[in-house]
Design an enzyme around this catalytic site. Structure first.
Site, PDB file in Angstrom:
ATOM      1  N   HIS A 205       0.802  -1.233   0.000  1.00 11.50           N
ATOM      2  CA  HIS A 205       0.000   0.000   0.000  1.00 11.50           C
ATOM      3  C   HIS A 205       0.831   1.279   0.000  1.00 11.50           C
ATOM      4  O   HIS A 205       0.283   2.366  -0.087  1.00 11.50           O
ATOM      5  CB  HIS A 205      -0.951   0.021   1.202  1.00 11.50           C
ATOM      6  CG  HIS A 205      -0.251   0.300   2.507  1.00 11.50           C
ATOM      7  ND1 HIS A 205       0.428  -0.665   3.201  1.00 11.50           N
ATOM      8  CD2 HIS A 205      -0.106   1.442   3.218  1.00 11.50           C
ATOM      9  CE1 HIS A 205       0.940  -0.143   4.292  1.00 11.50           C
ATOM     10  NE2 HIS A 205       0.640   1.143   4.329  1.00 11.50           N
TER      11      HIS A 205
HETATM   12  C1  UD1 Z   1      -2.272   5.489   5.889  1.00  8.26           C
HETATM   13  C2  UD1 Z   1      -0.973   6.000   6.515  1.00  8.26           C
HETATM   14  C3  UD1 Z   1       0.108   4.923   6.394  1.00  8.26           C
HETATM   15  C4  UD1 Z   1      -0.387   3.598   6.970  1.00  8.26           C
HETATM   16  C5  UD1 Z   1      -1.672   3.211   6.277  1.00  8.26           C
HETATM   17  C6  UD1 Z   1      -2.251   1.916   6.793  1.00  8.26           C
HETATM   18  C7  UD1 Z   1      -0.492   8.419   6.338  1.00  8.26           C
HETATM   19  C8  UD1 Z   1       0.323   9.412   5.638  1.00  8.26           C
HETATM   20  N1  UD1 Z   1      -0.460   7.171   5.816  1.00  8.26           N
HETATM   21  O1  UD1 Z   1      -2.039   5.311   4.487  1.00  8.26           O
HETATM   22  O2  UD1 Z   1       1.240   5.325   7.118  1.00  8.26           O
HETATM   23  O3  UD1 Z   1       0.602   2.596   6.767  1.00  8.26           O
HETATM   24  O4  UD1 Z   1      -2.636   4.273   6.516  1.00  8.26           O
HETATM   25  O5  UD1 Z   1      -3.337   1.554   6.016  1.00  8.26           O
HETATM   26  O6  UD1 Z   1      -1.121   8.716   7.320  1.00  8.26           O
HETATM   27  N2  UD1 Z   1      -9.525   4.768   1.992  1.00  8.26           N
HETATM   28  C9  UD1 Z   1     -10.705   4.063   1.911  1.00  8.26           C
HETATM   29  N3  UD1 Z   1     -11.247   3.595   3.061  1.00  8.26           N
HETATM   30  C10 UD1 Z   1     -10.672   3.779   4.271  1.00  8.26           C
HETATM   31  C11 UD1 Z   1      -9.462   4.506   4.339  1.00  8.26           C
HETATM   32  C12 UD1 Z   1      -8.903   4.996   3.182  1.00  8.26           C
HETATM   33  O7  UD1 Z   1     -11.254   3.874   0.834  1.00  8.26           O
HETATM   34  O8  UD1 Z   1     -11.218   3.314   5.283  1.00  8.26           O
HETATM   35  C13 UD1 Z   1      -8.941   5.320   0.780  1.00  8.26           C
HETATM   36  C14 UD1 Z   1      -8.892   6.827   0.831  1.00  8.26           C
HETATM   37  O9  UD1 Z   1     -10.002   7.358   0.199  1.00  8.26           O
HETATM   38  C15 UD1 Z   1      -7.618   7.182   0.144  1.00  8.26           C
HETATM   39  C16 UD1 Z   1      -6.761   5.945   0.275  1.00  8.26           C
HETATM   40  O10 UD1 Z   1      -7.584   4.898   0.728  1.00  8.26           O
HETATM   41  O11 UD1 Z   1      -7.811   7.439  -1.198  1.00  8.26           O
HETATM   42  C17 UD1 Z   1      -5.602   6.173   1.175  1.00  8.26           C
HETATM   43  O12 UD1 Z   1      -6.022   6.492   2.507  1.00  8.26           O
HETATM   44  P1  UD1 Z   1      -5.115   7.424   3.454  1.00  8.26           P
HETATM   45  O13 UD1 Z   1      -5.641   7.444   4.846  1.00  8.26           O
HETATM   46  O14 UD1 Z   1      -4.923   8.729   2.818  1.00  8.26           O
HETATM   47  O15 UD1 Z   1      -3.715   6.734   3.442  1.00  8.26           O
HETATM   48  P2  UD1 Z   1      -3.245   5.205   3.465  1.00  8.26           P
HETATM   49  O16 UD1 Z   1      -2.682   4.872   2.147  1.00  8.26           O
HETATM   50  O17 UD1 Z   1      -4.296   4.293   4.018  1.00  8.26           O
END
Ligand code: UD1
Length: 366
Positions: A205
């Site tokens: 991820h």
């Molecule tokens: C975040 C953390 C990362 C951690 C990871 C674990 C930061 C900078 N990054 O990254 O350190 O290892 O979490 O998963 O804080 N999304 C969904 N559903 C959810 C959550 C997210 O669809 O429940 C989608 C969001 O819309 C977004 C993408 O996933 O487009 C990324 O989510 P985001 O929280 O921005 O960062 P992660 O890649 O999950």
């Protein structure tokens, strides 16, 4: 003593769980779970509250997804209001996500004591958003609880006063030990048609792997090739899922015979798969630690790691799309070195942390 425990994203829930339960056992401590809302899907958040028997978050900031500045800024604004009202005695932040640094900034600026659990880890790679979050959080938090001696060394090298640092051990191992019986009691292999010790688990991820389309394509090709040698199961993170769908690379994986794609899994199901697997292919931080503790080979698709002890003492090795196949062959041929468990990765970190909190309370510091 009112203690806020900040949770935001998937890896935070399992880190907070053992600490929540330990603090709730202590008479004079009232632990309060504050969920920022960074992760909000059932299988990225709620399932972990069920698995770890955590109460519903007492406070929910409802922030959700956004750019780095949006997410960080919104957590700061929302949490500042909560802090002004609730006036906790201590705020505990964990890990290195955007909400970790945001909550720390809000609390410290209001003069509220803040502790960072999993302090001192450094990849020395400032292109990683998490590295920035780690550096800033550690520079301003009052108490720094480290999982391993390299954490202490990094903080000291950055000029942190040694009195702020406590080597408490690795809380992820507490989570695993707390759940070990429940993990052992569920049956996961049958539903995925896998055999004990005969498959690999994949998770990816990191933006450096999944947002860079050239890299993602190469990784999909090599994963498909590896699945010709052994079955692979890949619970896909939402960020990765979006990218695989957008690019159509998902079809390459779906078209591979021994490749299973699933939704993100709950803790019990996921750890059940990990514990019975032959190897892990990952870019996660926590999985590097869990596999070291369990003695399972872990191939980490990254240039660096903020958890070097998993390499020097454990079963973790860094790799790239063009070096991973040789390592898989080594593992399948039984040539992979065995590791050992690092000091204080013993399932008792939460007890040490709770004792530390009470000792600072007695000194009147929190
Ligand atoms: C975040 C953390 C990362 C951690 C990871 C674990 C930061 C900078 N990054 O990254 O350190 O290892 O979490 O998963 O804080 N999304 C969904 N559903 C959810 C959550 C997210 O669809 O429940 C989608 C969001 O819309 C977004 C993408 O996933 O487009 C990324 O989510 P985001 O929280 O921005 O960062 P992660 O890649 O999950």
């Amino acid at each position: 003593m009112i203690i806020h425990l900040i949770v935001a994203a998937r890896p935070n829930f399992m880190k907070i769980a053992p600490l929540y339960h330990e603090l709730a056992r202590r008479e004079c401590i009232d632990p309060v779970i504050v969920h920022t809302g960074q992760h909000y899907d059932l299988n990225m958040s709620e399932v972990f509250f069920q698995d770890f028997n955590l109460p519903e978050p007492h406070i929910h900031l409802g922030v959700g997804s956004g750019s780095h500045a949006e997410q960080t800024g919104q957590v700061m604004i929302a949490y500042e209001k909560v802090l002004e009202q609730e006036k906790p005695d201590l705020v505990v932040v964990v890990g290195d996500v955007n909400s970790t640094v945001a909550a720390t900034l809000s609390a410290v600026k209001l003069g509220i004591r803040t502790a960072h659990l999993e302090a001192g880890l450094r990849s020395f790679d400032r292109t990683m958003p998490e590295e920035i979050n780690r550096i800033v959080t550690d520079a301003i938090a009052d108490y720094l609880w480290t999982p391993s001696p390299d954490g202490n060394e990094n903080l000291i090298n950055e000029g942190v006063d040694i009195s702020k640092i406590s080597h408490v051990g690795n809380i992820m191992i507490d989570s695993l030990e707390m759940m070990r019986e429940k993990i052992a009691s569920i049956e996961t292999l049958g539903q995925f048609n896998l055999e004990e010790g005969g498959y690999g688990v994949v998770t990816l991820h990191r933006p450096s792997n999944v947002d860079n389309l050239k890299t993602l394509k190469k990784l999909c090709h090599v994963l498909s090739d590896i699945s010709n040698k052994m079955p692979l199961i890949f619970p896909v993170h939402p960020r990765t899922s979006k990218q695989l769908e957008k690019t159509g690379y998902i079809n390459l994986l779906k078209g591979s015979k021994q490749f299973t794609l699933t939704q993100p899994l709950g803790y019990k199901e996921f750890m059940s798969l990990v514990m019975q697997s032959r190897l892990l292919i990952t870019d996660s931080g926590g999985i590097q630690e869990e596999t070291t503790y369990l003695g399972i080979p872990c191939l980490t698709l990254r240039e660096n790691t903020e958890r070097p002890i998993t390499i020097t003492e454990g079963t973790n090795r860094l790799c790239r799309h063009d070096t991973i196949m040789a390592m898989v062959d080594d593992i399948l041929a039984g040539r992979f070195p065995k590791g050992k468990r690092p000091h204080l990765w013993d399932g008792k970190a939460a007890v040490r942390i709770a004792d530390h909190i009470l000792s600072i309370k007695e000194k009147g510091a929190a």
